[in-house]
Scaffold this active site. Sequence first.
Site, PDB file in Angstrom:
ATOM      1  N   HIS A 136      21.903   9.512   9.485  1.00  0.00           N
ATOM      2  CA  HIS A 136      22.522  10.270   8.393  1.00  0.00           C
ATOM      3  C   HIS A 136      22.921   9.386   7.225  1.00  0.00           C
ATOM      4  CE1 HIS A 136      26.579   8.716   9.128  1.00  0.00           C
ATOM      5  NE2 HIS A 136      26.169   8.639  10.378  1.00  0.00           N
ATOM      6  N   HIS A 145       8.913   0.124   3.455  1.00  0.00           N
ATOM      7  CA  HIS A 145       8.199   0.405   4.713  1.00  0.00           C
ATOM      8  C   HIS A 145       9.146   0.123   5.875  1.00  0.00           C
ATOM      9  CE1 HIS A 145       4.544  -0.637   7.515  1.00  0.00           C
ATOM     10  NE2 HIS A 145       5.309   0.317   7.991  1.00  0.00           N
TER      11      HIS A 145
HETATM   12  O1  JB2 Z   1      -6.804  -2.416  -5.196  1.00  0.00           O
HETATM   13  C1  JB2 Z   1      -7.131  -1.698  -4.251  1.00  0.00           C
HETATM   14  C2  JB2 Z   1      -7.233  -2.156  -2.915  1.00  0.00           C
HETATM   15  N1  JB2 Z   1      -7.024  -3.376  -2.319  1.00  0.00           N
HETATM   16  C3  JB2 Z   1      -7.268  -3.194  -0.992  1.00  0.00           C
HETATM   17  N2  JB2 Z   1      -7.432  -0.366  -4.470  1.00  0.00           N
HETATM   18  C4  JB2 Z   1      -7.806   0.475  -3.453  1.00  0.00           C
HETATM   19  N3  JB2 Z   1      -8.095   1.755  -3.741  1.00  0.00           N
HETATM   20  N4  JB2 Z   1      -7.893   0.052  -2.172  1.00  0.00           N
HETATM   21  C5  JB2 Z   1      -7.608  -1.235  -1.923  1.00  0.00           C
HETATM   22  N5  JB2 Z   1      -7.626  -1.905  -0.776  1.00  0.00           N
HETATM   23  C6  JB2 Z   1      -7.984  -1.280   0.508  1.00  0.00           C
HETATM   24  O2  JB2 Z   1      -6.824  -1.200   1.314  1.00  0.00           O
HETATM   25  C7  JB2 Z   1      -8.994  -2.056   1.325  1.00  0.00           C
HETATM   26  O3  JB2 Z   1     -10.310  -1.835   0.846  1.00  0.00           O
HETATM   27  C8  JB2 Z   1      -8.740  -1.431   2.715  1.00  0.00           C
HETATM   28  O4  JB2 Z   1      -9.447  -0.214   2.832  1.00  0.00           O
HETATM   29  C9  JB2 Z   1      -7.232  -1.131   2.684  1.00  0.00           C
HETATM   30  C10 JB2 Z   1      -6.414  -2.134   3.479  1.00  0.00           C
HETATM   31  O5  JB2 Z   1      -6.729  -1.943   4.839  1.00  0.00           O
HETATM   32  P1  JB2 Z   1      -6.036  -2.773   6.029  1.00  0.00           P
HETATM   33  O6  JB2 Z   1      -6.540  -2.206   7.302  1.00  0.00           O
HETATM   34  O7  JB2 Z   1      -6.222  -4.230   5.763  1.00  0.00           O
HETATM   35  O8  JB2 Z   1      -4.496  -2.509   5.839  1.00  0.00           O
HETATM   36  P2  JB2 Z   1      -3.697  -1.125   5.779  1.00  0.00           P
HETATM   37  O9  JB2 Z   1      -2.928  -1.157   4.518  1.00  0.00           O
HETATM   38  O10 JB2 Z   1      -4.584   0.029   6.036  1.00  0.00           O
HETATM   39  O11 JB2 Z   1      -2.722  -1.231   7.028  1.00  0.00           O
HETATM   40  C11 JB2 Z   1      -1.689  -2.208   7.089  1.00  0.00           C
HETATM   41  O12 JB2 Z   1      -0.426  -1.574   6.956  1.00  0.00           O
HETATM   42  C12 JB2 Z   1      -0.169  -0.582   7.971  1.00  0.00           C
HETATM   43  C13 JB2 Z   1       1.151   0.081   7.649  1.00  0.00           C
HETATM   44  C14 JB2 Z   1      -1.788  -2.910   8.452  1.00  0.00           C
HETATM   45  O13 JB2 Z   1      -0.850  -3.950   8.510  1.00  0.00           O
HETATM   46  C15 JB2 Z   1      -1.544  -1.919   9.570  1.00  0.00           C
HETATM   47  O14 JB2 Z   1      -1.566  -2.572  10.838  1.00  0.00           O
HETATM   48  C16 JB2 Z   1      -0.203  -1.218   9.362  1.00  0.00           C
HETATM   49  N6  JB2 Z   1       0.007  -0.215  10.400  1.00  0.00           N
END
Ligand code: JB2
Length: 208
Positions: A136, A145
Amino acid sequence: MTKGIVMLGAGGHAKVCIELLQAMGETVAYCIAGADAPSRCLNVPVLAGDEQLARLRDEGYARAFVAIGANKLRGRLGANALQLGYELVNAISPRAVVSPSARLGKGIAIMAGAVVNADAVIGDLTIINTGATVDHDCDIGAAAHIAPQCALAGNVSVGTGSFLGVGSKVIPGIRIGKGSTVGAGGVVIRDIADGTTAVGVPAKPITK
Ligand code: JB2
């Protein structure tokens, strides 16, 4: 007919958010990612390059969701989408418990098993991850995050862009500043200043 949601990001976080939105009865039309991205994320086609966001807006897509874990990048891409005229939607698991008196921003993700209790405030583009509890009167700033299994007691505030690592715990009334980090499993019993990383039990600052 309302067009589907445009998702920014196509990594691990995007997979979870696609399934959240689908569980809400929504359709994710496209993901937009960096050049490194595969051609699909789960069952959603992936486009490369943020210029695609403006192109899809011209085609009539009007709702977006930023599914990227990195706080600063998520905040920047959310601002970009708003500037192009997109509405930022929320992705809230049907298996999360959110108090009717909580005040939710735009573009937030609340994962399965999370609890947001009475009169809590969740800022725009913030993630309340799997099984995290926000009690609360907590006030979580924008583009923060709260990682899986964190437990925030009542009246805790967390500043914009801060990250609480998996399993962190925070006692009542604590103030955590902007752009700060709590390491995984940290137990926060004293306020943490802006831009500070704190780790351990009890959590102590290691950088400023
Ligand atoms: O400038 C951007 C850019 N830079 C990276 N523009 C856009 N539109 N997309 C971008 N990306 C994209 O972010 C990459 O191409 C990739 O698709 C994504 C990052 O993926 P990754 O699997 O490395 O991290 P995440 O952000 O999906 O997940 C992180 O955070 C979550 C909360 C990880 O640490 C996870 O384990 C965690 N659960």
